[in-house]
Design a protein around this motif. Structure first.
Motif, PDB file in Angstrom:
ATOM      1  N   VAL A 136      -7.672  -2.634  -9.168  1.00 30.19           N
ATOM      2  CA  VAL A 136      -8.652  -3.588  -8.660  1.00 30.19           C
ATOM      3  C   VAL A 136     -10.040  -3.114  -9.051  1.00 30.19           C
ATOM      4  CG1 VAL A 136      -9.601  -4.713  -6.607  1.00 30.19           C
ATOM      5  CG2 VAL A 136      -7.169  -4.182  -6.709  1.00 30.19           C
ATOM      6  N   PRO A 137     -10.739  -3.781  -9.985  1.00 30.84           N
ATOM      7  CA  PRO A 137     -10.255  -4.948 -10.728  1.00 30.84           C
ATOM      8  C   PRO A 137      -9.278  -4.516 -11.817  1.00 30.84           C
ATOM      9  CG  PRO A 137     -12.402  -4.324 -11.533  1.00 30.84           C
ATOM     10  CD  PRO A 137     -12.104  -3.396 -10.382  1.00 30.84           C
ATOM     11  N   GLY A 138      -8.467  -5.442 -12.273  1.00 31.64           N
ATOM     12  CA  GLY A 138      -7.509  -5.118 -13.322  1.00 31.64           C
ATOM     13  C   GLY A 138      -6.301  -6.014 -13.237  1.00 31.64           C
ATOM     14  N   PRO A 139      -5.216  -5.619 -13.877  1.00 29.71           N
ATOM     15  CA  PRO A 139      -3.996  -6.429 -13.855  1.00 29.71           C
ATOM     16  C   PRO A 139      -3.498  -6.623 -12.423  1.00 29.71           C
ATOM     17  CG  PRO A 139      -3.834  -4.639 -15.448  1.00 29.71           C
ATOM     18  CD  PRO A 139      -5.058  -4.387 -14.657  1.00 29.71           C
ATOM     19  N   VAL A 140      -2.994  -7.820 -12.152  1.00 26.58           N
ATOM     20  CA  VAL A 140      -2.486  -8.116 -10.814  1.00 26.58           C
ATOM     21  C   VAL A 140      -1.043  -7.629 -10.701  1.00 26.58           C
ATOM     22  CG1 VAL A 140      -1.931  -9.907  -9.142  1.00 26.58           C
ATOM     23  CG2 VAL A 140      -4.003 -10.098 -10.535  1.00 26.58           C
ATOM     24  N   VAL A 141      -0.839  -6.654  -9.803  1.00 27.33           N
ATOM     25  CA  VAL A 141       0.491  -6.132  -9.501  1.00 27.33           C
ATOM     26  C   VAL A 141       0.744  -6.390  -8.026  1.00 27.33           C
ATOM     27  CG1 VAL A 141       1.953  -4.082  -9.394  1.00 27.33           C
ATOM     28  CG2 VAL A 141       0.356  -4.376 -11.299  1.00 27.33           C
ATOM     29  N   THR A 142       1.909  -6.910  -7.707  1.00 26.36           N
ATOM     30  CA  THR A 142       2.227  -7.219  -6.314  1.00 26.36           C
ATOM     31  C   THR A 142       3.570  -6.617  -5.916  1.00 26.36           C
ATOM     32  OG1 THR A 142       3.273  -9.317  -6.913  1.00 26.36           O
ATOM     33  CG2 THR A 142       0.930  -9.377  -6.347  1.00 26.36           C
ATOM     34  N   VAL A 143       3.739  -6.467  -4.610  1.00 30.21           N
ATOM     35  CA  VAL A 143       5.016  -6.035  -4.039  1.00 30.21           C
ATOM     36  C   VAL A 143       5.398  -7.032  -2.952  1.00 30.21           C
ATOM     37  CG1 VAL A 143       6.194  -4.267  -2.693  1.00 30.21           C
ATOM     38  CG2 VAL A 143       4.666  -3.585  -4.515  1.00 30.21           C
ATOM     39  N   GLN A 144       6.635  -7.478  -3.017  1.00 33.86           N
ATOM     40  CA  GLN A 144       7.179  -8.303  -1.930  1.00 33.86           C
ATOM     41  C   GLN A 144       7.887  -7.347  -0.960  1.00 33.86           C
ATOM     42  OE1 GLN A 144       6.824 -11.693  -1.812  1.00 33.86           O
ATOM     43  NE2 GLN A 144       5.792 -11.819  -3.796  1.00 33.86           N
ATOM     44  N   PRO A 156       9.729 -12.351   2.599  1.00 33.25           N
ATOM     45  CA  PRO A 156       9.017 -11.078   2.458  1.00 33.25           C
ATOM     46  C   PRO A 156       7.511 -11.302   2.413  1.00 33.25           C
ATOM     47  CG  PRO A 156       9.979 -11.751   0.367  1.00 33.25           C
ATOM     48  CD  PRO A 156      10.482 -12.714   1.394  1.00 33.25           C
ATOM     49  N   LEU A 157       6.784 -10.246   2.712  1.00 28.38           N
ATOM     50  CA  LEU A 157       5.320 -10.306   2.703  1.00 28.38           C
ATOM     51  C   LEU A 157       4.799  -9.932   1.322  1.00 28.38           C
ATOM     52  CD1 LEU A 157       2.602 -10.503   4.333  1.00 28.38           C
ATOM     53  CD2 LEU A 157       2.798  -8.018   4.645  1.00 28.38           C
ATOM     54  N   PRO A 158       4.082 -10.828   0.644  1.00 30.31           N
ATOM     55  CA  PRO A 158       3.499 -10.467  -0.655  1.00 30.31           C
ATOM     56  C   PRO A 158       2.234  -9.631  -0.448  1.00 30.31           C
ATOM     57  CG  PRO A 158       2.976 -12.745  -0.120  1.00 30.31           C
ATOM     58  CD  PRO A 158       3.833 -12.229   1.004  1.00 30.31           C
ATOM     59  N   VAL A 159       2.159  -8.467  -1.129  1.00 28.47           N
ATOM     60  CA  VAL A 159       1.033  -7.552  -0.939  1.00 28.47           C
ATOM     61  C   VAL A 159       0.484  -7.148  -2.302  1.00 28.47           C
ATOM     62  CG1 VAL A 159       0.253  -5.422   0.152  1.00 28.47           C
ATOM     63  CG2 VAL A 159       2.185  -6.662   1.121  1.00 28.47           C
ATOM     64  N   ARG A 160      -0.827  -7.112  -2.428  1.00 33.20           N
ATOM     65  CA  ARG A 160      -1.482  -6.687  -3.672  1.00 33.20           C
ATOM     66  C   ARG A 160      -1.446  -5.167  -3.773  1.00 33.20           C
ATOM     67  NH1 ARG A 160      -5.879  -8.444  -7.066  1.00 33.20           N
ATOM     68  NH2 ARG A 160      -5.873  -6.962  -8.811  1.00 33.20           N
ATOM     69  N   VAL A 161      -1.150  -4.653  -4.970  1.00 31.84           N
ATOM     70  CA  VAL A 161      -1.147  -3.216  -5.227  1.00 31.84           C
ATOM     71  C   VAL A 161      -2.538  -2.805  -5.715  1.00 31.84           C
ATOM     72  CG1 VAL A 161      -0.129  -1.349  -6.576  1.00 31.84           C
ATOM     73  CG2 VAL A 161       1.313  -3.231  -5.761  1.00 31.84           C
ATOM     74  N   LEU A 162      -3.145  -1.818  -5.047  1.00 34.64           N
ATOM     75  CA  LEU A 162      -4.489  -1.356  -5.406  1.00 34.64           C
ATOM     76  C   LEU A 162      -4.459  -0.311  -6.511  1.00 34.64           C
ATOM     77  CD1 LEU A 162      -6.062  -0.985  -1.850  1.00 34.64           C
ATOM     78  CD2 LEU A 162      -6.059  -2.990  -3.355  1.00 34.64           C
ATOM     79  N   TYR A 219      -9.416  -6.591   1.075  1.00 33.21           N
ATOM     80  CA  TYR A 219      -8.323  -5.699   1.490  1.00 33.21           C
ATOM     81  C   TYR A 219      -8.927  -4.510   2.235  1.00 33.21           C
ATOM     82  CZ  TYR A 219      -6.146  -8.350  -2.298  1.00 33.21           C
ATOM     83  OH  TYR A 219      -5.700  -9.361  -3.120  1.00 33.21           O
ATOM     84  N   PRO A 220      -9.320  -4.700   3.500  1.00 26.85           N
ATOM     85  CA  PRO A 220     -10.012  -3.625   4.223  1.00 26.85           C
ATOM     86  C   PRO A 220      -9.119  -2.451   4.620  1.00 26.85           C
ATOM     87  CG  PRO A 220      -9.598  -5.486   5.670  1.00 26.85           C
ATOM     88  CD  PRO A 220      -9.194  -5.922   4.299  1.00 26.85           C
ATOM     89  N   VAL A 221      -7.794  -2.607   4.512  1.00 25.44           N
ATOM     90  CA  VAL A 221      -6.870  -1.547   4.908  1.00 25.44           C
ATOM     91  C   VAL A 221      -6.062  -1.114   3.689  1.00 25.44           C
ATOM     92  CG1 VAL A 221      -4.969  -0.890   6.433  1.00 25.44           C
ATOM     93  CG2 VAL A 221      -6.713  -2.504   7.228  1.00 25.44           C
ATOM     94  N   ARG A 222      -5.974   0.192   3.474  1.00 31.31           N
ATOM     95  CA  ARG A 222      -5.207   0.752   2.355  1.00 31.31           C
ATOM     96  C   ARG A 222      -4.009   1.505   2.909  1.00 31.31           C
ATOM     97  NH1 ARG A 222      -4.553   5.488  -0.556  1.00 31.31           N
ATOM     98  NH2 ARG A 222      -4.515   5.305  -2.830  1.00 31.31           N
ATOM     99  N   ALA A 223      -2.816   1.143   2.439  1.00 36.89           N
ATOM    100  CA  ALA A 223      -1.594   1.839   2.848  1.00 36.89           C
ATOM    101  C   ALA A 223      -1.052   2.611   1.652  1.00 36.89           C
ATOM    102  CB  ALA A 223      -0.548   0.847   3.356  1.00 36.89           C
TER     103      ALA A 223
END
Length: 257
Positions: A136-144, A156-162, A219-223
């Motif tokens: 971020v910024p960059g290629p969009v990678v997601t996890v369900q 499932p919950l779609p979540v953006r990968v930072l 995305y104020p929270v990073r896991a």
């Protein structure tokens, strides 16, 4: 040890590091003996505090190791007063890191040396294995992420990968999505989607830590999560994706100059 030489390495503390630990005493002895045979320089970091200084392993004998001391007696006293040393070196371009505790001084006819029990573990890895690619910024990678342990009809919950590495990834969460992502929780049914044309990958994730990232308003929270039981094929594909993106970024930078 030799005073006045700046160390070239610093200790690694990472969620990914645990999977690269050697714990078999025979493997630990093998790696430490290789450091001796190759006369590898070691950067010893005194904990707590203290300026790191170079040293070298002198001997591995059974359950004990011997490291070089220093001509500066003040530094030798600081070593004895420390809780432990974090020792960092390289062997054939592979990083080696281990901890020495309960050091005792060994005085003989030659220079000062320190003895310590054989370390319980040794970290052995190449730099690329812990390299994290910022997305971020960059290629969009997601996890369900399937939040329910028992199969349900809930989507499932779609979540953006930072960011992503060969050992784990960081998820960008909203305040509303944060609740299920508690430290230590494992999600066994996740689908990682890389924009590399290879299709979705099934992965397992374990939450290592949660932090606030106010610089990303969306995305104020990073896991920070570890991969659990990641197959060699999946790891290779992730690393290939990382290298591909890095090559593309460097090519754009060269064109911009």
């Amino acid at each position: 040890m030799t005073a006045g030489i700046e160390p070239s390495t610093t200790p690694i503390e990472s969620d990914d590091a645990e999977r690269y630990m050697l714990r078999d005493p025979r493997e630990i002895v093998r790696v430490l003996q290789a450091l001796i045979d190759n006369r590898a320089l070691i950067s010893a970091h005194l904990v707590p505090g203290g300026r790191p200084c170079p040293t070298a392993l002198l001997e591995v004998d059974g359950d004990e190791v011997l490291i070089d001391g220093n001509r500066d007696e003040t530094l030798n006293l600081r070593v004895l007063a420390s809780d432990y040393l974090v020792c960092v070196s390289q062997l054939d371009r592979v990083r080696v890191q281990f901890r020495l505790q309960h050091l005792r001084r060994v005085d003989g006819d030659g220079p000062v040396a320190f003895a310590a029990p054989l370390p319980e573990s040794v970290l052995q890895l190449q730099r690329r294995e812990l390299y994290r690619l910022e997305l971020v910024p960059g290629p969009v990678v997601t996890v369900q992420v399937q939040l329910q342990a028992v199969p349900t009809d809930a989507p499932p919950l779609p979540v953006r990968v930072l960011d992503i590495s060969g050992g784990g990834l960081a998820l960008g969460l909203t305040d509303e999505d944060q609740a299920p992502f508690t430290q230590g929780r494992q999600f066994d049914t996740c689908t990682l989607e890389l924009p590399d044309g290879g299709g979705p990958m099934r992965v397992r994730l374990q939450v290592a830590h949660i932090s606030q990232r106010q610089e990303l308003a969306r995305y104020p929270v990073r896991a920070g999560c570890r991969f659990v039981g990641l197959s060699p094929l999946a790891e290779r594909r992730i690393l290939q994706f990382i290298f591909q993106v890095e090559r593309q970024r460097k090519a754009r930078e060269r064109r911009a100059v």
